[in-house]
Design a protein around this motif. Structure first.
Motif, PDB file in Angstrom:
ATOM      1  N   GLY A  40     -26.795  58.629   0.975  1.00 54.47           N
ATOM      2  CA  GLY A  40     -25.435  58.296   1.591  1.00 54.47           C
ATOM      3  C   GLY A  40     -25.410  57.733   2.622  1.00 54.47           C
ATOM      4  N   ARG A 182     -26.049  62.609   1.998  1.00 56.69           N
ATOM      5  CA  ARG A 182     -25.420  62.843   0.541  1.00 56.69           C
ATOM      6  C   ARG A 182     -24.013  62.041   0.523  1.00 56.69           C
ATOM      7  N   GLU A 183     -24.023  61.257  -0.406  1.00 56.05           N
ATOM      8  CA  GLU A 183     -22.604  60.361  -0.648  1.00 56.05           C
ATOM      9  C   GLU A 183     -21.939  61.371  -1.612  1.00 56.05           C
ATOM     10  N   ILE A 184     -20.795  61.901  -1.147  1.00 58.91           N
ATOM     11  CA  ILE A 184     -19.827  62.649  -1.954  1.00 58.91           C
ATOM     12  C   ILE A 184     -18.909  61.482  -2.612  1.00 58.91           C
ATOM     13  N   HIS A 186     -16.351  59.330  -4.513  1.00 55.67           N
ATOM     14  CA  HIS A 186     -15.201  59.170  -4.638  1.00 55.67           C
ATOM     15  C   HIS A 186     -14.861  57.904  -5.391  1.00 55.67           C
ATOM     16  N   LYS A 189     -12.242  55.197  -4.646  1.00 52.65           N
ATOM     17  CA  LYS A 189     -12.393  54.611  -3.374  1.00 52.65           C
ATOM     18  C   LYS A 189     -13.759  53.819  -3.244  1.00 52.65           C
ATOM     19  N   GLY A 191     -16.125  50.647  -3.728  1.00 47.41           N
ATOM     20  CA  GLY A 191     -15.966  49.291  -3.702  1.00 47.41           C
ATOM     21  C   GLY A 191     -15.606  48.836  -2.551  1.00 47.41           C
ATOM     22  N   ILE A 192     -15.595  49.662  -1.303  1.00 43.35           N
ATOM     23  CA  ILE A 192     -15.001  48.956  -0.164  1.00 43.35           C
ATOM     24  C   ILE A 192     -16.011  48.042   0.572  1.00 43.35           C
TER      25      ILE A 192
ATOM     26  N   ALA B  25     -16.635  43.791  -3.966  1.00 44.30           N
ATOM     27  CA  ALA B  25     -16.029  44.849  -2.902  1.00 44.30           C
ATOM     28  C   ALA B  25     -14.801  44.318  -2.246  1.00 44.30           C
ATOM     29  N   GLN B  26     -13.872  45.225  -1.946  1.00 45.22           N
ATOM     30  CA  GLN B  26     -12.553  44.976  -1.526  1.00 45.22           C
ATOM     31  C   GLN B  26     -12.449  45.259  -0.003  1.00 45.22           C
ATOM     32  N   PRO B  28     -10.102  46.787   2.529  1.00 47.47           N
ATOM     33  CA  PRO B  28      -8.830  47.361   2.435  1.00 47.47           C
ATOM     34  C   PRO B  28      -7.599  46.918   3.338  1.00 47.47           C
ATOM     35  N   ASP B 176     -11.650  57.962   2.815  1.00 49.41           N
ATOM     36  CA  ASP B 176     -12.107  56.764   1.941  1.00 49.41           C
ATOM     37  C   ASP B 176     -13.749  57.104   1.746  1.00 49.41           C
ATOM     38  N   VAL B 178     -16.801  59.938   2.242  1.00 53.22           N
ATOM     39  CA  VAL B 178     -17.277  61.447   2.788  1.00 53.22           C
ATOM     40  C   VAL B 178     -18.930  61.488   2.473  1.00 53.22           C
ATOM     41  N   SER B 179     -19.334  61.768   3.776  1.00 52.68           N
ATOM     42  CA  SER B 179     -20.916  61.901   3.688  1.00 52.68           C
ATOM     43  C   SER B 179     -21.377  63.413   4.105  1.00 52.68           C
ATOM     44  N   GLU B 180     -22.083  63.994   3.154  1.00 51.66           N
ATOM     45  CA  GLU B 180     -22.620  65.221   3.454  1.00 51.66           C
ATOM     46  C   GLU B 180     -24.094  65.268   4.046  1.00 51.66           C
TER      47      GLU B 180
END
Lengths: 200, 200
Positions: A40, A182-184, A186, A189, A191-192, B25-26, B28, B176, B178-180
């Motif tokens: 993450g 850790r990446e949660i 999405h 969402k 590919g930003i 990748a975009q 936004p 957009d 979320v990191s844990e």
């Protein structure tokens, strides 16, 4: 019992618990080894946040970047303003998939680690960040035993943060604290594009 | 095929994959919402690292701290050096188990969020950090719908990072990225006293 009384009681219990934790906590009397790993976001940026903390207390800080080469980043531009308190070394030619030359990557990584050892043993730094060193370890550009021996040879006052995904188990075993970012996921969402001022 | 040739081939494939990711990748075209949550270290410090990045690019940054009150921290001492680029507001009376007064906590959290909304709508900031706001949400000092409405009302150019453990599912859904941050347990090494320049 009113809601507020109940809240007060709960918070008093929490306070007692917090105070107990604080009074039982030990000062190791030496710098700590911290590992930031996982797939993450936040491994390097939290190391940069700790640098800001250390600089705020007047500490001396060293950074060795093992992978990010030519990329112009916000953090480098920002921290360049503090040459007296902060020594920043960016080694290597950037991402290993850009060089495509294993021998050159190994040489660069080993030169970077030689510099890191020199800094760790110098007794000058309260904090040293070895940024993306886990990537150099993963590709076996560096030997894990040598890295741990280097960490063990550090000055007593020096804390070291090692970042990068796939941290070696032996390194985690030696470290005082290991955080996994850790990446949660999405799915909608992803590919930003990497954002200036956020991602670099 | 030599080891180096093989390496070159692998790295070429990796480069192709990276380039594909980058080209797909975009952007936004608006500021992002990032959430840093989990029980491990690095939620606030990685937000501070992103602040360093943003300042390095000349961006304007705002910080509202929802919980950490009177505590003197390295980050506050450090970032206080940039009053032109960075507005830092620390609201509240510290940890909620210190005040033990729910009404006072709610008032402080709501005043802090009112300030945050003002900043988010002002069109002045590239980045705003709402530090430990998830704690205020967890204790229901703030209402999650109000917070999401506030985020939606932000200026198009403003990215917002929200930190704190136990992030609400609705917030994660809206975010957009979320990191844990997870703590990898070290039973023998627990109980180390918080270190100046590392933990605060």
């Amino acid at each position: 019992m009113t809601d507020n009384d109940n809240h007060k009681k709960q918070m008093k219990a929490l306070q007692t618990e917090q105070n107990k934790k604080i009074s039982e906590a030990q000062d190791p009397g030496r710098g700590l080894i911290l590992v930031h790993t996982g797939d993450g976001k936040g491994k390097s940026s939290s190391a940069f946040g700790v640098i800001a903390r250390a600089l705020g207390w007047g500490h001396k800080v060293g950074v060795v970047q093992f992978i990010k080469g030519k990329w112009v980043t916000g953090e480098r531009q920002f921290f360049a303003k503090f040459p007296d308190q902060l020594d920043w070394h960016t080694m290597g030619d950037g991402f290993t998939w850009n060089t495509q030359d294993k021998e050159r990557d190994i040489e660069a990584a080993q030169a970077a680690f030689a510099r890191a050892i020199e800094m760790m043993q110098s007794d000058k730094y309260e904090l040293i960040v070895l940024d993306e060193i886990n990537i150099a370890l993963r590709y076996e550009y560096l030997n894990i035993e040598n890295v741990i021996d280097g960490l063990k040879s550090r000055s007593n006052k020096t804390s070291v943060i090692l970042t990068g995904r796939d941290a070696k188990p032996d390194l985690c075993e030696y470290a005082d604290l290991v955080s996994e970012m850790r990446e949660i996921k999405h799915p909608f969402k992803a590919g930003i594009k990497a954002q200036r001022g956020i991602d670099f």
